[in-house]
Scaffold this motif. Structure first.
Motif, PDB file in Angstrom:
ATOM      1  N   PHE A  57      33.861 -61.892  40.100  1.00 32.92           N
ATOM      2  CA  PHE A  57      32.472 -61.510  39.805  1.00 32.92           C
ATOM      3  C   PHE A  57      32.387 -60.123  39.169  1.00 32.92           C
ATOM      4  O   PHE A  57      31.589 -59.904  38.274  1.00 32.92           O
ATOM      5  N   HIS A  58      33.206 -59.204  39.634  1.00 35.57           N
ATOM      6  CA  HIS A  58      33.170 -57.870  39.031  1.00 35.57           C
ATOM      7  C   HIS A  58      33.457 -57.989  37.537  1.00 35.57           C
ATOM      8  O   HIS A  58      32.796 -57.388  36.711  1.00 35.57           O
ATOM      9  N   GLY A  97      26.479 -57.302  44.785  1.00 36.46           N
ATOM     10  CA  GLY A  97      26.200 -57.794  43.445  1.00 36.46           C
ATOM     11  C   GLY A  97      26.590 -56.701  42.460  1.00 36.46           C
ATOM     12  O   GLY A  97      27.593 -56.014  42.651  1.00 36.46           O
ATOM     13  N   ASN A  98      25.778 -56.523  41.430  1.00 38.66           N
ATOM     14  CA  ASN A  98      26.157 -55.536  40.421  1.00 38.66           C
ATOM     15  C   ASN A  98      25.658 -54.131  40.747  1.00 38.66           C
ATOM     16  O   ASN A  98      25.823 -53.219  39.948  1.00 38.66           O
ATOM     17  N   LEU A  99      25.046 -53.961  41.921  1.00 36.22           N
ATOM     18  CA  LEU A  99      24.537 -52.636  42.267  1.00 36.22           C
ATOM     19  C   LEU A  99      25.480 -51.927  43.234  1.00 36.22           C
ATOM     20  O   LEU A  99      26.069 -52.547  44.116  1.00 36.22           O
ATOM     21  N   TYR A 100      25.628 -50.639  43.028  1.00 37.04           N
ATOM     22  CA  TYR A 100      26.471 -49.834  43.917  1.00 37.04           C
ATOM     23  C   TYR A 100      25.588 -49.111  44.917  1.00 37.04           C
ATOM     24  O   TYR A 100      24.624 -48.452  44.538  1.00 37.04           O
ATOM     25  N   TYR A 152      29.230 -58.928  37.260  1.00 40.03           N
ATOM     26  CA  TYR A 152      28.613 -57.620  37.540  1.00 40.03           C
ATOM     27  C   TYR A 152      28.778 -56.639  36.376  1.00 40.03           C
ATOM     28  O   TYR A 152      27.819 -55.966  35.989  1.00 40.03           O
ATOM     29  N   ARG A 191      34.141 -57.796  53.287  1.00 40.54           N
ATOM     30  CA  ARG A 191      34.931 -58.812  52.570  1.00 40.54           C
ATOM     31  C   ARG A 191      36.169 -59.135  53.397  1.00 40.54           C
ATOM     32  O   ARG A 191      37.287 -58.761  53.060  1.00 40.54           O
ATOM     33  N   ASP A 193      28.093 -60.234  50.165  1.00 39.18           N
ATOM     34  CA  ASP A 193      29.360 -60.705  50.706  1.00 39.18           C
ATOM     35  C   ASP A 193      29.212 -61.052  52.185  1.00 39.18           C
ATOM     36  O   ASP A 193      29.902 -61.890  52.709  1.00 39.18           O
ATOM     37  N   HIS A 194      28.291 -60.346  52.861  1.00 44.02           N
ATOM     38  CA  HIS A 194      28.190 -60.556  54.315  1.00 44.02           C
ATOM     39  C   HIS A 194      26.744 -60.783  54.710  1.00 44.02           C
ATOM     40  O   HIS A 194      25.848 -60.360  54.006  1.00 44.02           O
ATOM     41  N   GLU A 253      36.130 -63.791  49.896  1.00 43.72           N
ATOM     42  CA  GLU A 253      35.215 -62.736  49.440  1.00 43.72           C
ATOM     43  C   GLU A 253      35.923 -61.786  48.485  1.00 43.72           C
ATOM     44  O   GLU A 253      35.334 -61.288  47.538  1.00 43.72           O
ATOM     45  N   ASN A 311      29.790 -52.147  46.234  1.00 46.55           N
ATOM     46  CA  ASN A 311      28.784 -52.910  45.493  1.00 46.55           C
ATOM     47  C   ASN A 311      28.242 -54.079  46.294  1.00 46.55           C
ATOM     48  O   ASN A 311      28.934 -54.683  47.109  1.00 46.55           O
ATOM     49  N   ARG A 343      36.651 -63.548  45.084  1.00 49.17           N
ATOM     50  CA  ARG A 343      35.351 -63.733  44.437  1.00 49.17           C
ATOM     51  C   ARG A 343      34.848 -62.399  43.859  1.00 49.17           C
ATOM     52  O   ARG A 343      34.323 -62.342  42.763  1.00 49.17           O
ATOM     53  N   GLN A 344      35.062 -61.337  44.619  1.00 48.20           N
ATOM     54  CA  GLN A 344      34.664 -60.010  44.124  1.00 48.20           C
ATOM     55  C   GLN A 344      35.389 -59.689  42.819  1.00 48.20           C
ATOM     56  O   GLN A 344      34.809 -59.184  41.868  1.00 48.20           O
TER      57      GLN A 344
END
Ligand code: SF4
Ligand code: SF4
Lengths: 323, 274
Positions: free
Chosen positions: A283-284, B251-254, A288, A271, B273-274, A276, B249, A279-280
């Protein structure tokens, strides 16, 4: 169960409780504002309508706390002893208490964090309903309200010279049930009506999946200076770092807005820009966490809006996301 | 009170220099009962503590069918630099194991294609040796292992055993031709294209630098592998290893708790993210 209590009833009760309990509540610090602190004398409590700058979270997930150290033998490791002193929090707002209910979902589930759980278990939370939500508050859009009791044991409402106290849990009934007098039916509060006090109303999409790649995040994050204020003051932000100091290790707040939060030793940063990172954060909170725990990780307290030095408004940003 | 962040003390019982900047540490828990209770799956990782410096996650690089715990560590940040100075007899903290590990049941009865680059062989080595130790459960085992130069190849002593095993193929490659190098030359995706491993009844397990993964995936797809049958193990900065500190994380997964092993099909559906 609702009862009518006077200010004096409350002060007397707290004075009595001070013998066995640690009492935490809002205090007005000159030139600084309102802060939750440990109270020595019930008269120090500030029970007006101005909001505390930091949320009550700091008494459950501390900004920094020791979690382990080398034992005396210098070889083995041991947990830092935790206080088991009974505690009563008074005056936390409904949004902040709901924040605790959300943090419970994370810390009191799979891999239980007993530091947090211990702080929760030893504490009774008595909230204060909000009679004057401000322009930044949007709790009603986050399934909350100025009189919501989630995460609380009891809630007090300003009423004339005194308060109405609503006792939610048995713990609260046991400790606070004897103060004041029974309330008459027509004196009971219309809690639903209080929702209308909150003027900022936003829509939150079920999922933000579709806008992940949008340039929108570039645009909305542009003013951000990565100061981290929003994450430190948020009642639900829980990201942390583990930091060593010689033979002790502490857990301390960290936040997704800091560039080095995800910076790897190799120099790679997944990030790398504000886009990024912001957005995290969004989104968190609005995607998420909802996928994992069924609710938004935001309670609409407005702190990140009120205190952001560049006036970034997360509520507006979510509301206007180009879904 | 149970402290989920509390490591156990382990002693370094062996250190092996793999390359100029990678060492493999063999560890033994000080408390025998802890050692006995410690079980793991290939693909899982541990948090290493160097007191005063902090913690870093490393995958366990040997198979649970063998009896030590080994981690291979590349000298990178402050924890790994200090770790590289440590020697036999020194003590570190270990907590774990964490993560999902490889889906061992899904791999049973399949041809396995291991694709590794550099230290990416570490998590795969755990699974490779696990499969060799349970040989009858798997069909052909093909290993494609690449490094920048021959000096960067890890676990060199094990190549002979792998090569000689029944129904196993080992393809070693380096990026550029070197003197006295008799194996293959070229980057991993190119080698895959040359050897054309079968996709039939196969699962590919890929681990290496992001750039290698990026170019390997399309090659595997061209060879007929479907996204469900390509597994990879991911890395990101991690602190707690328990899905709470909020860093790793996708998305919603760690990665620490829901991974580090993911199928390409899973990753396809996620916000990166990347
Ligand atoms: S408070 Fe505002 S400027 Fe600071 S990190 Fe948060 S969004 Fe950025
Ligand atoms: S994101 Fe902002 S409004 Fe929502 S709970 Fe956190 S500080 Fe309050």
């Amino acid at each position: 169960m609702q009862r009518l209590i006077t200010k004096q009833d409350l002060v007397n009760k707290l004075t009595e409780l001070l013998k066995d309990f640690e009492v935490v509540g809002p205090k007005e610090l000159s030139n600084k504002g309102i802060f939750y602190q440990v109270i020595e004398d019930a008269k120090e409590l500030y029970l007006g309508q101005d909001f505390a700058i930091e949320p009550i979270k700091k008494f459950f997930l501390e900004p920094s706390s020791w979690i382990l150290r080398h034992a005396k033998d210098d070889v083995s490791l041991e947990s830092f002893p935790q206080s088991d002193k009974k505690r009563i929090v008074i005056g936390a707002r409904p949004c902040e208490a709901k924040g605790l209910a959300l943090l419970d979902k994370l810390f009191d589930s799979e891999y239980k964090d007993d530091f947090y759980i211990n702080n929760r278990k030893r504490t009774i939370v008595v909230g204060l309903a909000c009679a004057k939500p401000d322009m930044s508050c949007f709790c009603t859009s986050m399934q909350g309200s100025p009189a919501e009791t989630s995460g609380m044991d009891a809630l007090i409402f300003e009423s004339g010279d005194g308060f109405i106290i609503e006792l939610v849990t048995d713990k609260a009934k046991h400790i606070l049930g004897s103060i004041g007098e029974d309330i008459k039916e027509d004196q009971k509060l219309n809690k639903d009506k209080m929702k209308a006090l909150v003027k900022k109303v936003i829509k939150t999409p079920e999922s933000l999946d579709k806008v992940f790649e949008s340039d929108y995040w570039d645009e909305v994050s542009r003013p951000c200076i990565s100061c981290g204020v929003c994450t430190f003051l948020c009642p639900t932000c829980h990201c942390f770092d583990l930091v060593d100091e010689e033979k002790k290790r502490m857990r301390c707040y960290d936040g997704c807005s800091f560039p080095d939060f995800t910076l790897e030793a190799s120099g790679v940063n997944p990030r790398p820009t504000k886009k990024e990172r912001y957005r995290q954060r969004v989104f968190h909170k609005f995607d998420y966490f909802k996928k994992n725990f069924g609710e938004n990780l935001c309670v609409g307290c407005g702190r990140c809006i009120r205190h952001c030095p560049v006036k970034i408004d997360i509520a507006d940003i979510v509301d206007k996301a180009p879904i | 009170m149970k402290n989920i962040y509390l490591p156990h003390i382990a002693e370094i019982v062996d250190v092996k220099q793999e390359t100029s900047d990678i060492k493999t540490f063999t560890l033994r828990f000080k408390d025998k009962a802890v050692g006995k209770a410690f079980t793991y799956k290939p693909g899982q990782f541990v948090e290493f503590s160097i007191f005063g410096e902090g913690e870093s996650p490393f995958c366990i690089s040997n198979s649970p069918t063998r009896d030590s715990i080994e981690c291979s560590v590349k000298k990178m940040g402050k924890v790994t630099q200090v770790l590289h100075e440590m020697d036999i007899g020194d003590e570190v903290g270990i907590r774990g194991p964490y993560g999902n590990g490889f889906p061992l049941d899904e791999l049973k009865g399949k041809n396995l294609l291991f694709v590794a680059g550099g230290i990416g062989l570490a998590p795969l080595r755990s699974l490779i040796n696990y499969c060799f130790d349970n040989r009858k459960d798997y069909k052909t085992i093909t290993i494609v292992n690449g490094a920048r130069t021959s000096k960067d190849l890890v676990y060199k002593d094990e190549y002979k055993t792998w090569e000689k095993a029944k129904d196993a193929h080992l393809h070693l490659t380096v990026d550029c031709q070197e003197d006295n190098w008799t194996c293959m030359v070229g980057v991993v995706p190119k080698i895959l294209e040359e050897i054309k491993p079968t996709c039939k009844d196969s699962i590919a397990i890929v681990c290496g630098p992001p750039i290698m993964i990026k170019f390997t995936l399309p090659v595997l797809m061209r060879l007929g592998f479907c996204p469900e049958s390509i597994l990879t193990t991911l890395e990101m900065k991690m602190k707690c290893g328990l899905g709470k500190c909020g860093r790793c994380n996708i998305g919603n997964l760690y990665i620490c708790k829901d991974g580090p092993v993911f199928s390409y099909a899973q990753l396809n559906g996620m916000n990166y993210d990347h």
